[in-house]
Enzyme design. Structure first.
Site, PDB file in Angstrom:
ATOM      1  N   ASP A  57       6.207 -17.077 -21.611  1.00  0.00           N
ATOM      2  CA  ASP A  57       5.164 -18.049 -21.935  1.00  0.00           C
ATOM      3  C   ASP A  57       4.256 -17.470 -23.009  1.00  0.00           C
ATOM      4  O   ASP A  57       3.747 -16.354 -22.863  1.00  0.00           O
ATOM      5  CB  ASP A  57       4.356 -18.392 -20.672  1.00  0.00           C
ATOM      6  CG  ASP A  57       3.456 -19.607 -20.877  1.00  0.00           C
ATOM      7  OD1 ASP A  57       3.779 -20.458 -21.722  1.00  0.00           O
ATOM      8  OD2 ASP A  57       2.439 -19.694 -20.171  1.00  0.00           O
ATOM      9  N   TYR A 116       0.967 -18.082 -25.951  1.00  0.00           N
ATOM     10  CA  TYR A 116      -0.460 -18.431 -25.899  1.00  0.00           C
ATOM     11  C   TYR A 116      -0.840 -18.738 -27.336  1.00  0.00           C
ATOM     12  O   TYR A 116      -1.629 -18.035 -27.939  1.00  0.00           O
ATOM     13  CB  TYR A 116      -1.189 -17.194 -25.342  1.00  0.00           C
ATOM     14  CG  TYR A 116      -2.646 -17.339 -24.993  1.00  0.00           C
ATOM     15  CD1 TYR A 116      -3.084 -18.249 -24.044  1.00  0.00           C
ATOM     16  CD2 TYR A 116      -3.601 -16.505 -25.587  1.00  0.00           C
ATOM     17  CE1 TYR A 116      -4.420 -18.342 -23.711  1.00  0.00           C
ATOM     18  CE2 TYR A 116      -4.938 -16.584 -25.259  1.00  0.00           C
ATOM     19  CZ  TYR A 116      -5.342 -17.504 -24.314  1.00  0.00           C
ATOM     20  OH  TYR A 116      -6.675 -17.581 -23.968  1.00  0.00           O
ATOM     21  N   HIS A 165      -6.838 -23.836 -27.789  1.00  0.00           N
ATOM     22  CA  HIS A 165      -6.819 -23.403 -26.386  1.00  0.00           C
ATOM     23  C   HIS A 165      -7.344 -21.975 -26.252  1.00  0.00           C
ATOM     24  O   HIS A 165      -8.210 -21.699 -25.410  1.00  0.00           O
ATOM     25  CB  HIS A 165      -5.394 -23.492 -25.826  1.00  0.00           C
ATOM     26  CG  HIS A 165      -5.252 -22.926 -24.450  1.00  0.00           C
ATOM     27  ND1 HIS A 165      -5.844 -23.500 -23.347  1.00  0.00           N
ATOM     28  CD2 HIS A 165      -4.590 -21.825 -23.993  1.00  0.00           C
ATOM     29  CE1 HIS A 165      -5.553 -22.777 -22.271  1.00  0.00           C
ATOM     30  NE2 HIS A 165      -4.801 -21.756 -22.635  1.00  0.00           N
ATOM     31  N   GLU A 181      -1.014 -27.043 -17.237  1.00  0.00           N
ATOM     32  CA  GLU A 181      -1.073 -26.622 -18.631  1.00  0.00           C
ATOM     33  C   GLU A 181      -0.051 -27.451 -19.397  1.00  0.00           C
ATOM     34  O   GLU A 181       1.148 -27.419 -19.091  1.00  0.00           O
ATOM     35  CB  GLU A 181      -0.810 -25.116 -18.778  1.00  0.00           C
ATOM     36  CG  GLU A 181      -1.981 -24.292 -18.255  1.00  0.00           C
ATOM     37  CD  GLU A 181      -1.943 -22.816 -18.659  1.00  0.00           C
ATOM     38  OE1 GLU A 181      -0.844 -22.286 -18.902  1.00  0.00           O
ATOM     39  OE2 GLU A 181      -3.027 -22.202 -18.709  1.00  0.00           O
ATOM     40  N   GLU A 229       2.384 -28.068 -22.014  1.00  0.00           N
ATOM     41  CA  GLU A 229       3.164 -27.207 -22.898  1.00  0.00           C
ATOM     42  C   GLU A 229       4.485 -27.875 -23.257  1.00  0.00           C
ATOM     43  O   GLU A 229       4.894 -28.855 -22.639  1.00  0.00           O
ATOM     44  CB  GLU A 229       3.463 -25.846 -22.218  1.00  0.00           C
ATOM     45  CG  GLU A 229       2.209 -25.130 -21.716  1.00  0.00           C
ATOM     46  CD  GLU A 229       2.419 -23.645 -21.424  1.00  0.00           C
ATOM     47  OE1 GLU A 229       3.452 -23.077 -21.840  1.00  0.00           O
ATOM     48  OE2 GLU A 229       1.537 -23.063 -20.778  1.00  0.00           O
ATOM     49  N   ASP A 242       2.994 -25.625 -17.039  1.00  0.00           N
ATOM     50  CA  ASP A 242       2.847 -24.276 -16.504  1.00  0.00           C
ATOM     51  C   ASP A 242       1.666 -24.288 -15.524  1.00  0.00           C
ATOM     52  O   ASP A 242       0.555 -23.887 -15.855  1.00  0.00           O
ATOM     53  CB  ASP A 242       2.589 -23.311 -17.669  1.00  0.00           C
ATOM     54  CG  ASP A 242       2.440 -21.875 -17.210  1.00  0.00           C
ATOM     55  OD1 ASP A 242       3.091 -21.509 -16.232  1.00  0.00           O
ATOM     56  OD2 ASP A 242       1.663 -21.129 -17.844  1.00  0.00           O
ATOM     57  N   GLN A 268      -6.251 -16.573 -10.845  1.00  0.00           N
ATOM     58  CA  GLN A 268      -6.090 -15.959 -12.173  1.00  0.00           C
ATOM     59  C   GLN A 268      -7.309 -15.124 -12.577  1.00  0.00           C
ATOM     60  O   GLN A 268      -7.183 -14.002 -13.056  1.00  0.00           O
ATOM     61  CB  GLN A 268      -5.861 -17.078 -13.201  1.00  0.00           C
ATOM     62  CG  GLN A 268      -5.520 -16.601 -14.613  1.00  0.00           C
ATOM     63  CD  GLN A 268      -5.225 -17.787 -15.563  1.00  0.00           C
ATOM     64  OE1 GLN A 268      -5.251 -18.938 -15.153  1.00  0.00           O
ATOM     65  NE2 GLN A 268      -4.946 -17.483 -16.807  1.00  0.00           N
ATOM     66  N   TYR A 281      -6.169 -11.160 -13.150  1.00  0.00           N
ATOM     67  CA  TYR A 281      -5.514 -10.998 -14.455  1.00  0.00           C
ATOM     68  C   TYR A 281      -5.860  -9.711 -15.201  1.00  0.00           C
ATOM     69  O   TYR A 281      -5.170  -9.333 -16.135  1.00  0.00           O
ATOM     70  CB  TYR A 281      -5.734 -12.233 -15.341  1.00  0.00           C
ATOM     71  CG  TYR A 281      -6.983 -12.214 -16.206  1.00  0.00           C
ATOM     72  CD1 TYR A 281      -8.226 -12.473 -15.652  1.00  0.00           C
ATOM     73  CD2 TYR A 281      -6.909 -11.956 -17.571  1.00  0.00           C
ATOM     74  CE1 TYR A 281      -9.357 -12.473 -16.441  1.00  0.00           C
ATOM     75  CE2 TYR A 281      -8.043 -11.946 -18.359  1.00  0.00           C
ATOM     76  CZ  TYR A 281      -9.269 -12.204 -17.792  1.00  0.00           C
ATOM     77  OH  TYR A 281     -10.387 -12.204 -18.570  1.00  0.00           O
ATOM     78  N   LYS A 288       0.430 -17.971 -11.680  1.00  0.00           N
ATOM     79  CA  LYS A 288       1.355 -18.752 -12.504  1.00  0.00           C
ATOM     80  C   LYS A 288       2.750 -18.876 -11.898  1.00  0.00           C
ATOM     81  O   LYS A 288       3.474 -19.809 -12.220  1.00  0.00           O
ATOM     82  CB  LYS A 288       1.512 -18.069 -13.876  1.00  0.00           C
ATOM     83  CG  LYS A 288       0.227 -17.893 -14.642  1.00  0.00           C
ATOM     84  CD  LYS A 288      -0.153 -19.159 -15.356  1.00  0.00           C
ATOM     85  CE  LYS A 288      -1.311 -18.908 -16.302  1.00  0.00           C
ATOM     86  NZ  LYS A 288      -1.599 -20.084 -17.118  1.00  0.00           N
TER      87      LYS A 288
HETATM   88 CA    CA Z   1       0.705 -21.136 -19.964  1.00  0.00          CA
END
Ligand code: CA
Length: 423
Positions: free
Chosen positions: A135, A137, A142, A207, A209, A241, A248, A252, A261
Site C-alpha cells: 500500500d 501513500y 491526503h 480509505e 483507493e 483499505d 493506528q 504506528y 490495517k
Molecule cells: Ca491506505
C-alpha cells in the site's frame, strides 16, 4: 499505438445502457460462480457476464493457442501470466464477438444462451490469488491533511515525501472481494492520560483507493523502469483499505501501520485492463523538487478516473460522502512500481499494489472519514438524518469509479462491504 478494442465508434449487439460501466470499450475480467458448480473466468458487458470458458469450449478462441482449461480455474493468475500479447488478443477477439457488425455469435442463439448470463443471478469471486500486497501513500492532499492533523501544519509533509513514493507491505490474506462483510476489529488503544486499554475499535474508517495488479513476474535483482512499468501492470481495481484510526494512532510509531490495517481490505471484482484505461490518461502533477532519474517519466501517466464513496446505514438509503479522482495522485503507478523494484525486490503475477488514499484538493474530495470530518470534529449528515464521525456498526461503504470521454464509459462496478459489530 492504437488499441483496436478501444475504438470509441464500436457498438455492441448486446444492450448496454449509457450509464453502464461495462461498455464494449471496457471488457474487464473477473471470476464468477453460479453458486453451484461453476467458477469460470468471465468479462462484463452491460448487465451480463460472458463465460470465457464456454466461449473457449465452443471454439470461438481458435487460432489463439490458449491452454484448454485456462478459463476454468479459481483465479485469473494463469491467464494473466500468459502475457499481454495473449491477453490483449483475447480482449480484441471478445470485442469482435460483441461487435454489432459481427454475426458469428450474435446469430447463434444456442451458443448465446450457453455463454451469457445475467450478472444479478451470479456471485463474483476474488479474481486473483494475491501473493503480496503493498500500500502506497501517494496522494499529496491526503498526506498533507494527515500531516496537518497529526503533526505540524507548517511541515505537514515529511522531508522524504516528495522524493520517493512512501509505502509499506500490507496483508494479502484478508483482502476480500466486494460484498463480503467483516467484523469491527478489536485492539489496543491509548486514551490520553491513561494506560492502554483493549476493546473494539471506536474510530473505524474507509480509505478510498485503487490498486493495480501485477501481470508479469520479475526475478530477484531485477528492477522495472518507469518506461517499462506498463508492461508489468495487467489492470486496476477499486480498493478500500479499511483502517482503525484509534488502533493506528497508538501502534504506528515507529514502524507504521500493523493491526490497524490488516483485519480487512475490500476490492472490486472486475479487473479493468490498463489497455482499456489508456484513452483516459491525463497529465500529472509537476513534481518539484525534481525526482531522481530512476523516478523520472515521460508522457501522460495519471488517469482520469471519477471516484465516489457512499455510506449506507442498515436498511437505509446510501449518501455520497466523497467525490474524488485518481488524477489527483502525486506519484503515478509507474513510479510506484519503479521505486518498489529499484532495490531488486521481485514481483509476481497477482501481486497487488494499492494507491494509498486518494484525496483531492477540495473538502468534498477527501478520501477518508478522518479527513472528511477532520478527525471527528465536523460530522457528516446522512440522508436519514443521522450523523457520522466515523463508520458505525452495520454501515455499508460503497466505492464506485468510472472514466468517461464523450459517450464512452469505462467503469469498475462496485467495491462494497458492510462493517459488522465486533466479535
Ligand atoms: Ca491506505
Amino acid at each position: 499505438m492504437e488499441i483496436k478494442a478501444n475504438n470509441p465508434a464500436l457498438k455492441s449487439w448486446i444492450d448496454v445502457k449509457p450509464d453502464s460501466d461495462f461498455s464494449i470499450q471496457n471488457i474487464p475480467f473477473g471470476i464468477y460462480t453460479d453458486k453451484q458448480t461453476i467458477h469460470n473466468a468471465c468479462i462484463a458487458i452491460g448487465d451480463y457476464v460472458m463465460d470465457l470458458h464456454m466461449v473457449h469450449h465452443l471454439r470461438y478462441f481458435k487460432g489463439l493457442s490458449l491452454p484448454e482449461n485456462i478459463f476454468s480455474y479459481h483465479s485469473l493468475n494463469d491467464f494473466i501470466a500468459l502475457g499481454k500479447d495473449k491477453t490483449c488478443a483475447v480482449r480484441d477477439r471478445i470485442s469482435d464477438l460483441l461487435n454489432i457488425e459481427n454475426k458469428e455469435l450474435q446469430s447463434n442463439e444456442v451458443h448465446r444462451k450457453q455463454i451469457f448470463k445475467q450478472q444479478k443471478d451470479l456471485q463474483m469471486l476474488l479474481p486473483i490469488q494475491i501473493g503480496d500486497y503493498t500500500d502506497f501513500y501517494s496522494s499529496i492532499d491526503h498526506a498533507r491533511n494527515v500531516g496537518m492533523m497529526f503533526r505540524d501544519p507548517e511541515n505537514a509533509l515529511l522531508p522524504n515525501w516528495k522524493h520517493l513514493p512512501v509505502g509499506y507491505h500490507g496483508r494479502a490474506s484478508s483482502i476480500r472481494v466486494s460484498g463480503h462483510s467483516f467484523h469491527r476489529p478489536k485492539g489496543q488503544t491509548k486514551p490520553s492520560d491513561a494506560p492502554p486499554v483493549f476493546g473494539p475499535c471506536k474510530l473505524l474508517d474507509f480509505e478510498l483507493e485503487t490498486a493495480f495488479v501485477i501481470g508479469k513476474q520479475t526475478q530477484m535483482g531485477e528492477s522495472i523502469s518507469t518506461e517499462k512499468a506498463d508492461d508489468y501492470i495487467f489492470g486496476m481495481v477499486l480498493f478500500n483499505d479499511w483502517s482503525a484510526r484509534d488502533i493506528q494512532t497508538w501502534e504506528y510509531v515507529p514502524l507504521g501501520p500493523f493491526l490497524a490495517k490488516n483485519f480487512a481490505s475490500t476490492m472490486s471484482p472486475w479487473i479493468v485492463t490498463l489497455d482499456a484505461l489508456e484513452p483516459f490518461r491525463v497529465e500529472g502533477y509537476k513534481q518539484d523538487p525534481k525526482v531522481l532519474p530512476y523516478l523520472e517519466y515521460t508522457g501522460n501517466k495519471n488517469i482520469d478516473i471519477n471516484l465516489e464513496v457512499s455510506i449506507q446505514p442498515e436498511n437505509g438509503e446510501a449518501t455520497i460522502v466523497s467525490e474524488s479522482n485518481y488524477k489527483y495522485m502525486y506519484w503515478t503507478a509507474e513510479q510506484q512500481l519503479a521505486h518498489h523494484t529499484v532495490n531488486g525486490c521481485n514481483v509476481n503475477v497477482g501481486d497487488m499494489m494499492a494507491s494509498g488514499t486518494i484525496s483531492g484538493p477540495e473538502k468534498q474530495q477527501f478520501g477518508s472519514m478522518l479527513e472528511l470530518t477532520w478527525r471527528g470534529t465536523n460530522p457528516i449528515k446522512l440522508k436519514d438524518g443521522s450523523e457520522r464521525k466515523f463508520i458505525n456498526d452495520n454501515d455499508t461503504v460503497i466505492i464506485k469509479g468510472h472514466c468517461q470521454k464523450g459517450s464512452v464509459r469505462v467503469g469498475f462496478g462496485e467495491c462494497k462491504a458492510k462493517a459488522l459489530p465486533a466479535f
